[in-house]
Design an enzyme around this catalytic site. Structure first.
Site, PDB file in Angstrom:
ATOM      1  N   HIS A  79       0.828  -1.210   0.000  1.00  0.00           N
ATOM      2  CA  HIS A  79       0.000   0.000   0.000  1.00  0.00           C
ATOM      3  C   HIS A  79       0.861   1.258   0.000  1.00  0.00           C
ATOM      4  O   HIS A  79       0.519   2.261  -0.638  1.00  0.00           O
ATOM      5  CB  HIS A  79      -0.936   0.015   1.205  1.00  0.00           C
ATOM      6  CG  HIS A  79      -1.909  -1.124   1.221  1.00  0.00           C
ATOM      7  ND1 HIS A  79      -2.743  -1.394   2.285  1.00  0.00           N
ATOM      8  CD2 HIS A  79      -2.189  -2.080   0.289  1.00  0.00           C
ATOM      9  CE1 HIS A  79      -3.491  -2.458   2.012  1.00  0.00           C
ATOM     10  NE2 HIS A  79      -3.156  -2.900   0.812  1.00  0.00           N
ATOM     11  N   HIS A 262      -9.068  -2.003  -5.497  1.00  0.00           N
ATOM     12  CA  HIS A 262      -8.002  -2.284  -4.526  1.00  0.00           C
ATOM     13  C   HIS A 262      -7.011  -3.307  -5.087  1.00  0.00           C
ATOM     14  O   HIS A 262      -5.800  -3.199  -4.844  1.00  0.00           O
ATOM     15  CB  HIS A 262      -8.567  -2.791  -3.203  1.00  0.00           C
ATOM     16  CG  HIS A 262      -7.485  -3.020  -2.187  1.00  0.00           C
ATOM     17  ND1 HIS A 262      -6.933  -2.002  -1.443  1.00  0.00           N
ATOM     18  CD2 HIS A 262      -6.810  -4.150  -1.839  1.00  0.00           C
ATOM     19  CE1 HIS A 262      -5.973  -2.489  -0.672  1.00  0.00           C
ATOM     20  NE2 HIS A 262      -5.877  -3.793  -0.893  1.00  0.00           N
ATOM     21  N   ASP A 266      -2.996  -2.961  -5.390  1.00  0.00           N
ATOM     22  CA  ASP A 266      -1.998  -3.966  -4.987  1.00  0.00           C
ATOM     23  C   ASP A 266      -1.029  -4.282  -6.124  1.00  0.00           C
ATOM     24  O   ASP A 266       0.187  -4.447  -5.907  1.00  0.00           O
ATOM     25  CB  ASP A 266      -2.686  -5.252  -4.545  1.00  0.00           C
ATOM     26  CG  ASP A 266      -3.253  -5.172  -3.140  1.00  0.00           C
ATOM     27  OD1 ASP A 266      -2.869  -4.260  -2.386  1.00  0.00           O
ATOM     28  OD2 ASP A 266      -4.095  -6.031  -2.789  1.00  0.00           O
ATOM     29  N   HIS A 289      -1.019 -11.312  -4.471  1.00  0.00           N
ATOM     30  CA  HIS A 289       0.359 -10.878  -4.214  1.00  0.00           C
ATOM     31  C   HIS A 289       1.381 -11.859  -4.789  1.00  0.00           C
ATOM     32  O   HIS A 289       2.400 -11.448  -5.355  1.00  0.00           O
ATOM     33  CB  HIS A 289       0.580 -10.682  -2.721  1.00  0.00           C
ATOM     34  CG  HIS A 289      -0.239  -9.574  -2.145  1.00  0.00           C
ATOM     35  ND1 HIS A 289      -0.074  -8.263  -2.517  1.00  0.00           N
ATOM     36  CD2 HIS A 289      -1.258  -9.602  -1.254  1.00  0.00           C
ATOM     37  CE1 HIS A 289      -0.938  -7.512  -1.867  1.00  0.00           C
ATOM     38  NE2 HIS A 289      -1.675  -8.290  -1.092  1.00  0.00           N
ATOM     39  N   HIS A 367      37.929  17.147 -44.738  1.00  0.00           N
ATOM     40  CA  HIS A 367      38.064  15.725 -44.407  1.00  0.00           C
ATOM     41  C   HIS A 367      37.133  14.907 -45.298  1.00  0.00           C
ATOM     42  O   HIS A 367      35.934  14.807 -45.035  1.00  0.00           O
ATOM     43  CB  HIS A 367      37.754  15.479 -42.924  1.00  0.00           C
ATOM     44  CG  HIS A 367      38.194  14.121 -42.442  1.00  0.00           C
ATOM     45  ND1 HIS A 367      37.388  13.019 -42.440  1.00  0.00           N
ATOM     46  CD2 HIS A 367      39.406  13.695 -41.962  1.00  0.00           C
ATOM     47  CE1 HIS A 367      38.049  11.974 -41.967  1.00  0.00           C
ATOM     48  NE2 HIS A 367      39.277  12.356 -41.671  1.00  0.00           N
TER      49      HIS A 367
END
Length: 464
Positions: A79, A262, A266, A289, A367
């Site tokens: 969180h 939510h 996460d 998770h 050159h």
């Protein structure tokens, strides 16, 4: 998305109980230097160890993400990390005098409010985005979980959740721009089902859990005897479940799809453990998770493989760290020997500069006029000037020093540089600067291919 790194201007402290440990802790956000990253510090432990917020240090994903590094273990970091990602804060030290950040109301809103009170501030360093070069997927067919990270020059997340509950059907949530996080996602609270409460309690979790910091959802009808037992588990005098919404004690939802939102929060927090801000389209079906962390590990592996190639990426749409005006102030070179147009990256150990080669370069007059090729000596000069910026950045008063190139070794030219080429120079220190002497490896790239490389030694000399 912000192009420059950010930290906060001042420290700010929050206090509260940890969701799973039940331990009251004080958490202080502290400003940090550019390229510091996100770190946690356990100031209650001997030696006050510091843990990097990195997926390599994840040790547990039981109803939250726990990291452990250098003897510092921190529970439920997601969180806090989501708040930092949502506010695009890259560099911060988070001090804790306990094992777990306060759960507050179960969302990220209190962390967002505290961080905004600490006044986020821009730093003189570009953000180190990792833009996915190819898709990354994680599947758990047994649990019906699938996550994907797809290439995209932006950051977007789409989440779908689906539970076997009469009160919670399929829900979707979408974040199309990181600026939406504060208003649309940060206040969305963690949740669980009634049937999980006793198991979580027996597992030694949710010791700080409360109906004020979580949404508790029914998956069926419960008897009065069952509710009395739940009251005892929660340590509450009485709990009830709304027959219409199926939510314990009739807690009001912020959004009808607050649970999916939510879960998106996460995902944001867990993917912060990749260690760098990412550019990707994240698609998550029934994420948790454990699956979030597995996807983060896959993304980090891809990121490390890309870093092995060590080819700097030049995006002309991004503002430079130093424009040609600032380079003009720092380096003593003047036309026709001011060779670098802009500095696009700078940290303590490396620098990246850009040179646009045009037909108007003065050296093309003599050159190979009929076959214009940028002289190798001028490529080395431009690379050395890029390194000069790195060396000057090591002192607080660069205007009082001259950077001199004093040695070149193992110089090689791999490919011709011609008008129309954009040359990207990268110089990296091979050892810390000591007594004003800097040793570097420099490489020049055109279209991702090395055209020139050399080992260089520079000397910083104070102006008399």
């Amino acid at each position: 998305m912000n192009n420059k790194q950010h930290t906060i201007s001042k420290s700010v402290t929050l206090s509260g109980v940890g969701l799973h440990t039940g331990v009251v802790a004080n958490m202080t956000f502290l400003p940090a230097a550019a390229n510091h990253g996100i770190k946690f510090q356990r100031i209650d432990l001997p030696g006050q160890p510091i843990a990097d917020a990195d997926v390599d240090y994840v040790v547990d994903t039981s109803r939250g993400t726990t990291i452990e590094h250098n003897g510092a273990r921190i529970n439920t970091v997601e969180h806090v990390l989501a708040a930092l990602v949502g506010l695009e804060i890259d560099n911060i030290l988070i001090q804790l005098d306990g094992p777990e950040p306060p759960i507050m109301d179960g969302s990220s809103i209190k962390f967002v409010e505290a961080l905004k009170d600490a006044e986020p501030v821009e730093q003189e360093a570009h953000r180190k985005f990792f833009e996915l070069p190819e898709e990354v997927r994680f599947k758990d067919l047994e649990k019906g979980i699938e996550l994907a990270a797809l290439p995209l020059n932006d950051y977007r997340i789409a989440v779908m959740v689906d539970y076997n509950s009469k009160f919670l059907s399929s829900q979707h949530a979408n974040l199309s721009h990181v600026s939406q996080f504060e208003k649309d996602f940060s206040m969305c609270r963690t949740f669980c089902f009634v049937h999980e409460l006793e198991a979580l309690h027996k597992a030694g979790l949710i010791k700080g859990g409360d109906l004020n910091n979580a949404i508790v959802i029914a998956d069926r009808d419960y008897t009065e005897a069952e509710l009395a037992n739940i009251s005892e588990v929660l340590g509450k005098p009485k709990v009830s479940i709304s027959k219409e919404a199926g939510i314990m004690n009739n807690t009001s939802l912020h959004y009808s799809n607050e649970m999916a939102r939510h879960k998106l929060l996460d995902v944001m927090g867990d993917l912060a453990l990749v260690g760098r801000p990412i550019k990707a389209q994240i698609l998550a079906s029934r994420p948790g998770h454990a699956s979030n962390v597995e996807l983060a590990k896959k993304i980090k592996k891809l990121m490390l493989e890309a870093e092995k190639n060590n080819v700097p990426v030049y995006d002309p749409k991004q503002p430079p760290i130093f424009s040609h005006e600032r380079i003009y102030e720092l380096l003593p070179h003047r036309y026709p020997f001011q060779m670098i147009d802009k500095i696009i990256y700078l940290d303590d150990n490396s620098v990246v500069g850009v040179k646009n080669v045009t037909m108007n370069e003065n050296y093309f007059m003599g050159h190979f006029p009929n076959n214009p090729v940028m002289p190798g000596v001028m490529q080395v000069e431009a690379m050395a000037q890029t390194g000069g910026i790195l060396v000057l950045s090591s002192v607080p008063d660069p205007e009082n020093y001259w950077p001199y190139l004093v040695g070149i070794e193992n110089c090689r030219f791999r490919k011709s540089v011609i008008p129309g080429d954009t040359v990207v120079f990268k110089c990296e220190l091979t050892a810390p600067i000591r007594r004003g002497i800097a040793k570097m490896i420099g490489k020049a790239y055109v279209a991702g291919q090395v055209v020139c490389e050399a080992e260089m030694t520079a000397s910083l000399v104070r102006k008399s």
